[in-house]
Design a protein around this motif. Structure first.
Motif, PDB file in Angstrom:
ATOM      1  N   GLN A 445       0.838  -1.201   0.000  1.00 19.38           N
ATOM      2  CA  GLN A 445       0.000   0.000   0.000  1.00 19.38           C
ATOM      3  C   GLN A 445       0.876   1.254   0.000  1.00 19.38           C
ATOM      4  O   GLN A 445       0.523   2.269  -0.610  1.00 19.38           O
ATOM      5  N   TRP A 456      -2.665  -1.495  -7.470  1.00 15.48           N
ATOM      6  CA  TRP A 456      -2.410  -2.861  -7.011  1.00 15.48           C
ATOM      7  C   TRP A 456      -2.255  -3.859  -8.156  1.00 15.48           C
ATOM      8  O   TRP A 456      -1.825  -4.994  -7.936  1.00 15.48           O
ATOM      9  N   THR A 463       0.906  -9.196  -6.697  1.00 13.61           N
ATOM     10  CA  THR A 463      -0.510  -9.504  -6.586  1.00 13.61           C
ATOM     11  C   THR A 463      -0.932 -10.396  -7.758  1.00 13.61           C
ATOM     12  O   THR A 463      -0.260 -10.442  -8.799  1.00 13.61           O
TER      13      THR A 463
END
Length: 712
Positions: A445, A456, A463
């Motif tokens: 973050q 993201w 991810t």
């Protein structure tokens, strides 16, 4: 033709029985019957009869005789029977080696031998059909060619239909055997591990993500393994959102997690929320207080941490049950000023060597509205209190979680024992770690907030969305995770491992195209080339005709990359890929930069004798502007040590752009398409271009250790 199958064993015998049945179905002998019986699963007795005459009574002779009676091919049969013997293992690391061989063999074949079903197909398919690991392998599509072949045969009643018939027979025989012996036998399939008390059809696993961020590759491993074992034991998977911290959670993350799981082919039998159980957890916390197993504590946070570290007793530990109940049910529940000062702690052992047992916090106040329950609650259970309770209430039989929770296993068990709830078995597996990679949602973050990445789904992020955008296939991700398995061994993997796995998936299906870097691009004039552009169609992939054709423009003026032109010499013969040979007659330079090359075609020349095979593009308006983007890791250190501040190890430059021209076929592509630019590697189209904007392609690593960016 009469068929009689008598089966008295568990799933492993389906392999051999299906061989016999499938081969037997093809025979035209109407007076042939087959009787298959098994004393136990390790000692099969097989008998083949023709009328009243017994023809064969052992496994090999029965199978060989049936194959002889049938019309199917026996080419290379002994070789494939030997190969099939390696497919019985339930250890995926061993099985995957053989599946890769089979997948490669089936790359451009419909059947193992020849152009129709052969005895070799029967032998190999039968063994795979009996292996319980294959259920998850097929669902994952990790081996696309094996899956295609396997499912085609399974849809044939001679294969899948016969196995279904045999399975029904087995069920009946098991019931009869169970009634006679009074014993209930259970399935003991395993995958590197033997899950304690696992019973076929009764295993329930769960994947409990917190909706406070996007799924990363570590979460993907947990989700895939939980799905894998649920399928292996014909059980169920619960996807549960652990939504007990409203300060971090929101609907965006929740929805993205479901989307990413769907992308991975993971669908839970149930989708639940920890917040569904807030009332029950509250009642159980009250129960702990009433039984003297929990107390309210308003010790300042730093002091509380110091006392836990030193094994010291809290001054509030001996509060009366009445006082604890009042604070918890009135002050904390209503979020009053007094309630906000307190937390609820389990009264376990403040001197325990295992520090997770030193009176952990199990409830704390939080006035932030919850994204599902709004302001109904002012206090929430902690993860360590919530998870064992909800696991037990939801019927989870096996909690698979990463090894970082191992110290908390004793705490998990204490909660269930103290609350008199059903036992849940725990299996710890190693989390997936990659070099120069951060998996902490808080740190990821930080990169988003500071603008180091777009979001993201940035291709530098670990991810699921990030690696997918970089070009990772779902099959490659599944294949990698399953190959790693549920091992407890903690290792720091190089990204080359997973990208090499991915390459095996995309290489057979990635169309081949051409890109030429435009920096100091060189015009190559062919004096005898076509005076007007000529368009011909060529295969997109020379080894995979199913991908179709592409347009290739041939013209007297073509362009080469500066590096290729600079390596040429006058009089040299070279090969223009997908065209033929040419001879260099003249090279013009300005300083060290090649400005132009003149030559003539020599299409009768032997390409085997040339040392340079060059990519090229016709110098026509049809060529397309490209932006080829490559990436480096976000941090410079392979593994951060305890106490390291990741901000001290940021890679200065992590994004690299190369301007290029591409062939005209690129205009027909859509975002997400994966291709190979000849002599450059694999790429994924990330953004469509137009007359003003280039088409943006991201490089897909191929698993080779290439230092593109300097020191690592």
């Amino acid at each position: 033709m009469s068929t009689s199958l008598v089966l008295a064993a568990k799933a492993p015998i389906v392999a051999y029985a299906s061989l016999i049945a499938a081969a037997f179905i093809n025979t035209e002998k109407s007076d042939t019957s087959i009787n298959v019986s098994f004393v136990d699963e390790k000692a099969p007795e097989v008998k083949l009869s023709q009328g009243d005459k017994v023809i064969a009574t052992d496994n090999n002779s029965v199978f060989n005789h049936l194959v002889g009676l049938s019309k199917i091919s026996t080419d290379n049969l002994s070789e494939w029977i030997e190969f099939s013997s390696k497919l019985t293992t339930k250890d995926f690391k061993l099985l995957s080696v053989e599946l890769e061989k089979l997948d490669s063999h089936l790359n451009f074949r419909s059947f193992i031998v020849g152009h129709k079903v052969s005895a070799s197909d029967i032998a190999v398919w039968g063994v795979l059909r009996a292996n319980p690991v294959m259920g998850s392998v097929i669902k994952s599509s990790a081996y696309i060619n094996v899956s295609r072949w396997y499912l085609f045969l399974d849809s044939d009643k001679r294969f899948g239909g016969m196995v279904e018939l045999m399975n029904k027979s087995i069920v009946e025989i098991r019931k009869a055997a169970s009634s006679a012996s009074g014993e209930k036998k259970t399935h003991k399939a395993n995958f590197d591990i033997n899950l304690q008390d696992a019973k076929d059809g009764e295993v329930v696993t769960r994947f409990p993500p917190e909706p406070s961020g996007y799924l990363h590759i570590g979460h993907a491993k947990a989700a895939i393994l939980n799905k894998y074992f649920a399928d292996l034991y014909h059980g169920k998977l619960i996807i549960r959102f652990d939504d007990t911290n409203p300060s971090k959670e929101n609907v965006e993350f929740q929805d993205s997690i479901l989307e990413d799981l769907q992308l991975l082919g993971i669908k839970g039998d149930r989708i639940t929320y920890s917040s569904d159980y807030f009332e029950q957890m509250y009642d159980l916390a009250v129960k702990l207080i009433k039984e003297g197993k929990a107390y309210c504590d308003d010790t300042p946070l730093e002091k509380m941490r110091a006392e836990r570290m030193d094994g010291l007793k809290s001054e509030r530990r001996d509060r009366s049950i009445e006082e604890n109940l009042k604070i918890f049910t009135q002050e904390m529940k209503n979020g009053t000023e007094e309630g906000l000062k307190n937390c609820l702690r389990a009264k376990i052992d403040y001197t325990a060597l295992n520090k997770t047992l030193r009176d952990p916090v199990i409830y704390r106040c939080n006035l932030t509205p919850h994204h599902r329950t709004g302001t109904s609650w002012k206090m929430y259970p902690t993860y360590d209190f919530c998870v064992p309770i909800v696991d037990s209430l939801e019927g989870v039989t096996h909690a698979l979680r990463t090894i970082e929770y191992r110290d908390r296993n004793a705490q998990y068990d204490w909660m269930l024992d103290a609350l008199h709830l059903r036992k849940v078995h725990i299996w710890d597996f190693a989390r997936v770690n990659f070099v120069r990679t951060l998996l902490s949602k808080r740190k990821l973050q930080w990169f988003v907030d500071k603008g180091y990445v777009g979001n993201w789904d940035d291709p530098r992020f670990p991810t699921v969305r990030g690696v997918r955008r970089r070009g990772m296939s779902v099959e490659g991700l599944w294949n990698f995770v399953i190959a790693q398995g549920p091992s407890k061994n903690i290792i720091n993997l190089d990204w080359n491992v997973i990208w090499a796995t991915n390459k095996k998936i995309i290489d057979p299906i990635a169309p081949r195209h051409v890109a030429v870097e435009d920096k100091n691009v060189v015009k190559f004039h062919l004096v005898d080339g076509p005076t007007t552009p000529v368009v011909e169609q060529k295969p997109k992939h020379k080894k995979n005709a199913d991908l179709g054709l592409k347009d290739v423009i041939y013209y007297k003026d073509i362009i080469l990359e500066q590096a290729d032109a600079d390596a040429l010499e006058e009089g040299e013969e070279l090969t223009l890929m997908d065209w033929g040979n040419a001879i260099v007659e003249k090279i013009e330079k300005e300083g060290d930069v090649v400005k132009s090359v003149t030559g003539r075609l020599n299409l009768e020349g032997d390409f085997k004798k040339t040392s340079k095979k060059l990519t090229w593009l016709a110098d026509t308006p049809d060529k397309v502007k490209l932006d080829l983007v490559d990436f480096d890791h976000l941090i410079t250190k392979d593994k951060l040590d305890e106490g390291d501040n990741f901000e001290d190890f940021l890679t200065p430059n992590t994004e690299f752009h190369t301007s290029a021209f591409g062939d005209l076929n690129i205009r027909k592509m859509k975002v997400g398409d994966v291709i190979q630019f000849e002599r450059k590697g694999y790429f994924r189209l990330d953004a469509i271009g137009n007359n003003d904007k280039p088409y943006v392609f991201f490089t897909i690593p191929d698993g080779k250790s290439i230092n593109r960016y300097g020191a690592k």
